[in-house]
Design a protein around this motif. Structure first.
Motif, PDB file in Angstrom:
ATOM      1  N   THR A 242      11.957  14.668   2.018  1.00  0.00           N
ATOM      2  CA  THR A 242      11.348  13.979   3.152  1.00  0.00           C
ATOM      3  C   THR A 242      11.617  12.482   3.064  1.00  0.00           C
ATOM      4  OG1 THR A 242       9.275  13.466   4.294  1.00  0.00           O
ATOM      5  CG2 THR A 242       9.154  13.764   1.919  1.00  0.00           C
TER       6      THR A 242
ATOM      7  N   GLN B 193       4.752   9.837   1.684  1.00  0.00           N
ATOM      8  CA  GLN B 193       4.961  10.824   0.632  1.00  0.00           C
ATOM      9  C   GLN B 193       5.866  10.291  -0.476  1.00  0.00           C
ATOM     10  OE1 GLN B 193       5.690  13.829   4.074  1.00  0.00           O
ATOM     11  NE2 GLN B 193       5.419  15.080   2.239  1.00  0.00           N
TER      12      GLN B 193
ATOM     13  N   SER C  52      13.027  19.026   1.291  1.00  0.00           N
ATOM     14  CA  SER C  52      13.140  19.350   2.709  1.00  0.00           C
ATOM     15  C   SER C  52      13.570  20.799   2.882  1.00  0.00           C
ATOM     16  CB  SER C  52      14.165  18.426   3.353  1.00  0.00           C
ATOM     17  OG  SER C  52      14.462  18.840   4.663  1.00  0.00           O
TER      18      SER C  52
ATOM     19  N   ASN D  41       9.614  10.379   4.671  1.00  0.00           N
ATOM     20  CA  ASN D  41       8.326   9.773   5.026  1.00  0.00           C
ATOM     21  C   ASN D  41       7.866   8.852   3.896  1.00  0.00           C
ATOM     22  OD1 ASN D  41       5.490   9.323   5.279  1.00  0.00           O
ATOM     23  ND2 ASN D  41       5.368  11.021   6.714  1.00  0.00           N
TER      24      ASN D  41
END
Length: 349
Positions: free
Chosen positions: A50, A55, A160, A52
């Motif tokens: 990820t 995270q 992912s 993000n």
């Protein structure tokens, strides 16, 4: 970029044949982006994770002492420390720890990978984040002292669903270049005088249809002074010799990384000007510096003064401020260094 990109297998072969080449240099020689170079190794030492920042930074906090790296074409900024005190936001986030100090812009955190390579004594591991164009935004490199025993668990949590060895990227955005507005010069100077915080400056320039460099080019003294472009090595030597603590900002669209403290060991090497301290390294292409400005902005804590370097396209390379003490932005020793730097000769303007 070539219209015909090499296959993932061809990219991996090129990596094997050029083990010492820097990722950015190798990717450019192949006509691909750095993110595509890393993506080609998914399943071969790389895992898509990820992007993000909420995270990723939480994961980085678990890793303990690491090296944080933020770079552009002209400069690389490396800090050793631990990630802590993360502050999330939809448009801007921050890590405000003692040594690792970052401003993050999540919309540019588009692709991310966990990378593991063979090292001489142990695996070399990192988390690497890229923007939509496939350029590196930020990297987190584990050290021998990091929590390697948590690596597999962290990657499992970040992994992912899409594990592909190819990656589609968008065209790079062209540099904006300097934007001035002479019709608004009086307003610029008046409102500059009335600023109470440095963060108000970009809002001011945006309102006046300018940008940072465009405003500097027309503001004039006492707000700015054009410095000789070759003054950066002298400035760095004087910071080192005097022991003056400074803040050095380096950033791209997705991340700004800040060093706060003294600098000690300055090592020129060809076009590179290097700071080689135990917990802070800076690698600056001094030959990329086309404009340098001494800048003064009023704040509630006293004047904030900086030296700011730009490349030939008008892109900001780095900013240097004095480290404020006792809640004051004004640092006399830093002003002395800045005042000692040579001005740009009028005939060279």
């Amino acid at each position: 970029m070539s219209n015909t990109s090499p296959s993932a297998a061809e990219i991996r072969l090129a990596r094997q044949e050029n083990p010492k080449a820097r990722e950015r240099d190798l990717s450019e020689s192949l006509g691909i982006t750095e993110a595509q170079l890393v993506a080609a190794h998914v399943g071969h030492g790389a895992t898509a994770v990820t992007a993000n920042p909420d995270q990723l930074i939480a994961a980085a906090e678990r890793l303990g002492e690491v090296m944080a790296l933020t770079r552009t074409l002209s400069v690389v900024h490396e800090k050793v420390g631990t990630y802590a005190n993360y502050r999330s936001g939809p448009h801007a986030s921050a890590v405000i720890a003692e040594e690792i100090d970052l401003r993050l812009f999540p919309k540019h955190w588009c692709h991310a990978f966990a990378v593991e390579k063979e090292g001489e004594d142990s695996p070399r591991r990192s988390l690497q984040i890229f923007d939509a164009a496939g350029d590196a935004v930020h990297k987190i490199h584990l050290r021998n002292t990091s929590n390697h025993d948590l690596w597999d668990d962290i990657i499992a949590n970040l992994k992912s669903d899409a594990q592909f060895d190819t990656l589609a990227v968008q065209p790079r955005q062209a540099p904006e270049g300097p934007k001035s507005n002479h019709d608004k010069l009086d307003i610029l100077r008046d409102e500059w005088n009335r600023m109470s915080d440095t963060h108000q400056f970009l809002r001011l320039t945006s309102k006046l249809k300018m940008n940072r460099l465009g405003a500097y080019r027309i503001a004039g003294e006492p707000f700015v002074r054009a410095l000789a472009p070759g003054c950066i090595p002298t400035m760095m030597d004087r910071i080192s010799e005097s022991g003056t603590p400074v803040m050095i900002f380096v950033g791209n669209r997705g991340c700004i990384q800040i060093h706060s403290g003294p600098i000690e060991k300055i090592v020129p090497m060809g076009p590179w000007l290097n700071v080689m301290d135990p917990r802070f390294n800076l690698h600056l292409r001094a030959d990329h510096v086309a404009e340098v400005w001494a800048v003064e902005k009023p704040t509630q804590r006293g004047p904030a003064i900086s030296v700011e370097a730009f490349d030939k396209h008008g892109t900001l390379i780095m900013q240097v401020f004095g480290v404020r003490k006792q809640d004051k932005d004004f640092v006399p020793q830093w002003r002395e260094i800045m005042n000692s730097l040579p001005s740009l000769e009028p005939e060279a303007v």
